[in-house]
Design a protein around this motif. Structure first.
Motif, mmCIF file in Angstrom:
data_model
loop_
_atom_site.group_PDB
_atom_site.id
_atom_site.type_symbol
_atom_site.label_atom_id
_atom_site.label_comp_id
_atom_site.label_asym_id
_atom_site.label_seq_id
_atom_site.Cartn_x
_atom_site.Cartn_y
_atom_site.Cartn_z
ATOM 1 N N ARG A 187 44.949 33.368 45.851
ATOM 2 C CA ARG A 187 44.085 32.710 46.179
ATOM 3 C C ARG A 187 43.299 31.661 46.423
ATOM 4 N N TRP A 228 51.731 30.615 39.111
ATOM 5 C CA TRP A 228 50.881 32.054 38.935
ATOM 6 C C TRP A 228 51.389 33.115 38.054
ATOM 7 N N GLY A 231 34.778 34.397 31.891
ATOM 8 C CA GLY A 231 34.454 35.878 31.380
ATOM 9 C C GLY A 231 32.606 35.406 30.226
ATOM 10 N N ARG A 260 41.295 36.021 49.138
ATOM 11 C CA ARG A 260 43.111 35.330 49.132
ATOM 12 C C ARG A 260 43.395 34.825 50.325
ATOM 13 N N PRO A 267 34.645 45.515 40.512
ATOM 14 C CA PRO A 267 33.791 44.372 40.115
ATOM 15 C C PRO A 267 34.490 43.544 39.492
ATOM 16 N N GLY A 322 37.717 42.726 40.971
ATOM 17 C CA GLY A 322 38.959 43.040 41.958
ATOM 18 C C GLY A 322 40.417 44.348 42.304
ATOM 19 N N ALA A 323 41.638 44.331 42.372
ATOM 20 C CA ALA A 323 42.562 45.179 42.532
ATOM 21 C C ALA A 323 43.565 44.440 42.475
ATOM 22 N N ARG A 334 46.504 40.655 41.496
ATOM 23 C CA ARG A 334 45.092 39.526 41.079
ATOM 24 C C ARG A 334 43.782 39.373 40.439
ATOM 25 N N CYS A 388 41.456 41.083 37.817
ATOM 26 C CA CYS A 388 40.588 40.363 37.021
ATOM 27 C C CYS A 388 41.950 41.223 35.610
ATOM 28 N N ALA A 422 40.981 40.966 32.467
ATOM 29 C CA ALA A 422 40.714 40.808 31.285
ATOM 30 C C ALA A 422 39.828 42.126 31.313
ATOM 31 N N MET A 441 32.178 44.147 26.430
ATOM 32 C CA MET A 441 29.938 44.662 26.467
ATOM 33 C C MET A 441 30.241 45.788 25.472
HETATM 34 C C1 HEM Z 1 32.169 41.665 33.609
HETATM 35 C C2 HEM Z 1 33.246 40.287 33.269
HETATM 36 C C3 HEM Z 1 34.074 40.464 34.097
HETATM 37 C C4 HEM Z 1 34.084 40.035 35.567
HETATM 38 C C5 HEM Z 1 33.047 41.374 36.234
HETATM 39 C C6 HEM Z 1 35.299 39.957 36.164
HETATM 40 C C7 HEM Z 1 35.804 40.139 37.526
HETATM 41 C C8 HEM Z 1 36.254 39.328 37.839
HETATM 42 C C9 HEM Z 1 36.662 39.033 39.444
HETATM 43 C C10 HEM Z 1 36.298 39.866 40.398
HETATM 44 C C11 HEM Z 1 37.969 38.561 39.890
HETATM 45 C C12 HEM Z 1 38.941 38.299 40.674
HETATM 46 C C13 HEM Z 1 39.598 40.001 40.900
HETATM 47 C C14 HEM Z 1 40.231 39.639 42.424
HETATM 48 O O1 HEM Z 1 40.139 38.690 42.853
HETATM 49 O O2 HEM Z 1 41.364 40.514 42.113
HETATM 50 C C15 HEM Z 1 38.732 38.051 37.976
HETATM 51 C C16 HEM Z 1 39.528 37.546 37.838
HETATM 52 C C17 HEM Z 1 40.408 37.437 36.572
HETATM 53 N N1 HEM Z 1 39.225 37.453 35.325
HETATM 54 FE FE1 HEM Z 1 37.699 38.379 35.556
HETATM 55 N N2 HEM Z 1 35.501 39.257 35.435
HETATM 56 C C18 HEM Z 1 35.263 39.737 34.186
HETATM 57 C C19 HEM Z 1 35.856 39.163 32.591
HETATM 58 C C20 HEM Z 1 36.224 38.198 32.797
HETATM 59 C C21 HEM Z 1 37.070 37.942 30.777
HETATM 60 C C22 HEM Z 1 35.762 38.323 29.793
HETATM 61 C C23 HEM Z 1 38.135 36.919 30.715
HETATM 62 C C24 HEM Z 1 38.847 36.232 29.906
HETATM 63 C C25 HEM Z 1 40.318 36.100 29.780
HETATM 64 C C26 HEM Z 1 38.205 37.190 32.609
HETATM 65 C C27 HEM Z 1 39.389 35.794 32.742
HETATM 66 C C28 HEM Z 1 39.786 36.207 34.470
HETATM 67 C C29 HEM Z 1 40.831 36.045 35.222
HETATM 68 C C30 HEM Z 1 42.341 35.052 34.172
HETATM 69 C C31 HEM Z 1 41.284 36.189 36.481
HETATM 70 C C32 HEM Z 1 41.980 35.649 37.062
HETATM 71 C C33 HEM Z 1 43.906 36.538 37.361
HETATM 72 C C34 HEM Z 1 44.431 36.243 38.337
HETATM 73 O O3 HEM Z 1 44.662 35.630 39.428
HETATM 74 O O4 HEM Z 1 45.602 36.596 37.856
HETATM 75 N N3 HEM Z 1 37.472 37.770 33.331
HETATM 76 N N4 HEM Z 1 37.432 38.865 37.491
#
Ligand code: HEM
Ligand SMILES: *[C@@H]1O[C@H](CO)[C@@H](O)[C@H](O)[C@H]1NC(C)=O
Ligand SMILES: *[C@@H]1O[C@H](CO)[C@@H](O)[C@H](O)[C@H]1NC(C)=O
Length: 495
Positions: free
Chosen positions: A105, A128, A301, A371, A432, A434-435, A438, A440, A442, A450
């Motif tokens: 990323r 990672w 989050g 990315r 919203p 990602g996909a 990498r 999300c 969670a 929610m």
């Molecule tokens: C409405 C709620 C949420 C939205 C819209 C959201 C959205 C996203 C998006 C767009 C990414 C990047 C995905 C990508 O690059 O393909 C991401 C990554 C991530 N999110 Fe969420 N997220 C949400 C809630 C949360 C929550 C509650 C957590 C709690 C742990 C969380 C933890 C992470 C982590 C750790 C990553 C990095 C994953 C990786 O790179 O392996 N997210 N999220």
């Protein structure tokens, strides 16, 4: 006189060196012969971002201007050349089909000196990979289902806090959902009972708001261009006070955990704590790593769930008929199966889930994905190559507002997410979370968090606009995650 002259020469040559460096950086795409948006001096294509415009508006403008002309264009984030992906098939190749070329990323992190940055968002490469393997299973649906009773309990506190409000009063919805989400995080990720809902001025909440150092353009530029120098200089993303607070909290909880064998494994904190004693040294997590995983709930989050829940209630307040249908569905589901907010019931709240997705489409919390190219990639159906260290931007909010994919994009219409309508769209038309590898991790948990919060509120309360409700909505341009500019007040009425 001579001194003055010498000073003048030095200043002039320094200025011209800087000028030529800037000019050279900003001619990258022209030299490579790639379609690009003309940059402005120093700011590139991000002029006005954080002031007059939100980053999502800028990306949307570029997307609309160039889509259909090329699979991607060049643009500049300040001086940094970036690839803006426009074509949904290329989006799929980058995120999923050829994701091995785009593993990173490229968000700056410095785990040895800034322990909270040892989270999945900011890690790349082998670090990672290891963390992802260890942490991912905790987010499986089976594990989340066990946490639903805790979510329900926190949501019921939201009730108690609303009962303190007099009949028919205007309530700041962003504050209400912030208290809920803070309590969810403190309970499930840090293993402490928060009750921010009843006492809004807790230290935890203050720290969860003030961990980030002030945003500054030079800093951003420096981190993007010279990550290794920043690492050498022991650069930290997060305030020392917040780092110390979260580390201390986690160490104390881990210590208590070792002495009490009573705790059931019904929180993320307990699952992370188990990893502290894992027999396999590759899987074992240090105290700092556990703190960083808990911290990622705040980092990733908190504002996201605040944003989606607030905007969802706002949209429902503006459409009373739709709100009534959502409320009837919630009550019917809960009457049919009296197990409260269990997985089955949440799954049956179709209209509410469609409303949540429509909220994430219309008010996408993160407007883009990032990315970095880690090996040469020949773009299909094009003569161009992406080279190592070419950073890519995928403008998901712009895609979510594309009138070809979503006619009348400013209309809030949950029907867009009926099964039939979803199937008709390109699989990359809604991202919203990602996909690919990498994405999300969670997502499922965030959805449950929610849905329980919204379901509990809408079961017993109705929301309507009041005199202070901003119509139309104005976003806060200073924040990366889409947020309303001021407090978002709505009238709350017991049903
Ligand atoms: C409405 C709620 C949420 C939205 C819209 C959201 C959205 C996203 C998006 C767009 C990414 C990047 C995905 C990508 O690059 O393909 C991401 C990554 C991530 N999110 Fe969420 N997220 C949400 C809630 C949360 C929550 C509650 C957590 C709690 C742990 C969380 C933890 C992470 C982590 C750790 C990553 C990095 C994953 C990786 O790179 O392996 N997210 N999220
Ligand atoms: C639940 O989490 C634990 C601890 O992270 C993990 O070992 C287990 O495999 C998870 N359960 C499922 C069904 O994935
Ligand atoms: C909402 O969007 C998510 C993410 O794309 C998807 O997994 C889920 O099935 C969608 N739910 C509905 C009801 O559309």
């Amino acid at each position: 006189m001579e001194l003055l002259q010498r000073l003048l020469y030095t200043a002039l040559s320094a200025a011209s060196i800087i000028y030529f460096i800037v000019k050279a950086s900003l001619s990258h795409w022209k030299r490579r012969g790639i379609l690009h948006e003309k940059p402005r001096f120093l700011v590139g294509n991000l002029g006005g971002v954080g002031g007059k415009r939100h980053i999502s508006a800028v990306l949307e403008q570029l997307y609309e201007k160039y889509k259909g002309q090329a699979p991607f264009i060049g643009c500049y984030a300040y001086l940094k050349p970036m690839v803006l992906v426009l074509d949904l098939d290329l989006v799929r190749n980058v995120l999923i089909t050829h994701s091995e070329h785009f593993k990173e990323r490229g968000v700056f992190g410095n785990a040895p000196h800034d322990p909270l940055s040892a989270n999945l968002l900011q890690q790349d490469g082998a670090d990672w990979q290891r963390l992802n393997t260890v942490v991912c299973p905790a987010f499986a649906q089976d594990n989340i289902s066990q946490m639903l009773p805790t979510l329900e309990k926190v949501a019921s506190t939201m009730h108690r806090s609303l009962r303190q409000v007099s009949e028919d009063a205007a309530v700041s919805v962003n504050n209400l959902v912030d208290c809920y989400n803070i309590d969810v995080i403190s309970t499930l990720a840090f293993g402490i009972s928060g009750e921010t809902l009843l006492n809004s001025d807790t230290e935890f909440r203050r720290m969860a708001r003030s961990y980030l150092k002030d945003f500054n353009m030079f800093r951003l530029y420096f981190l993007m261009y010279f990550p290794n120098v920043a690492r050498l200089l022991r650069y930290k993303n997060y305030e020392q006070a917040a780092t110390d607070y979260f580390l201390k909290l986690v160490r104390q909880k881990l210590f208590e955990q070792e002495w009490s064998r009573l705790d059931k494994r019904n929180s993320f904190f307990h699952m992370f704590a188990e990893l502290k004693r894992d027999r396999d040294p590759k899987r074992r997590l240090s105290d700092e790593e556990i703190a960083a995983q808990a911290f990622s709930f705040i980092l990733m989050g908190l504002e996201t769930c605040n944003s989606a829940m607030t905007f969802c209630l706002y949209e429902l307040a503006l459409q009373p008929d739709l709100q009534r249908r959502v409320q009837e569905e919630i009550c019917n589901v809960l009457k049919r199966n009296e197990n409260g907010m269990d997985s089955k019931n949440l799954n049956d709240m179709n209209l509410l889930r469609q409303c949540l997705n429509e909220t994430l489409r219309k008010h996408t919390p993160y407007s883009f994905l990032l990315r970095n190219t880690n090996e040469d990639y020949e773009v299909p159906n094009s003569i161009f190559m992406l080279r190592p260290d070419n950073h890519l931007v995928i403008p998901i909010a712009a895609i979510h507002h594309d009138p070809v994919l979503y006619p009348e994009p400013n209309k809030f219409d949950p029907e867009r997410f009926s099964k039939e309508n979803s199937k008709r769209r390109h699989p990359m038309a809604f991202l919203p979370y990602g996909a690919g590898p990498r994405y999300c991790l969670a997502q499922k948990f965030a959805e449950n968090q929610m849905l329980v919060g919204l379901g509990t509120l809408l079961r017993d309360y109705s929301f309507s606009p009041c005199r202070e409700t901003p119509i139309p909505l104005v976003y806060d341009n200073k924040r990366l995650v889409l947020t309303p500019k001021d407090k978002l007040k709505l009238n709350v009425q017991r049903r």
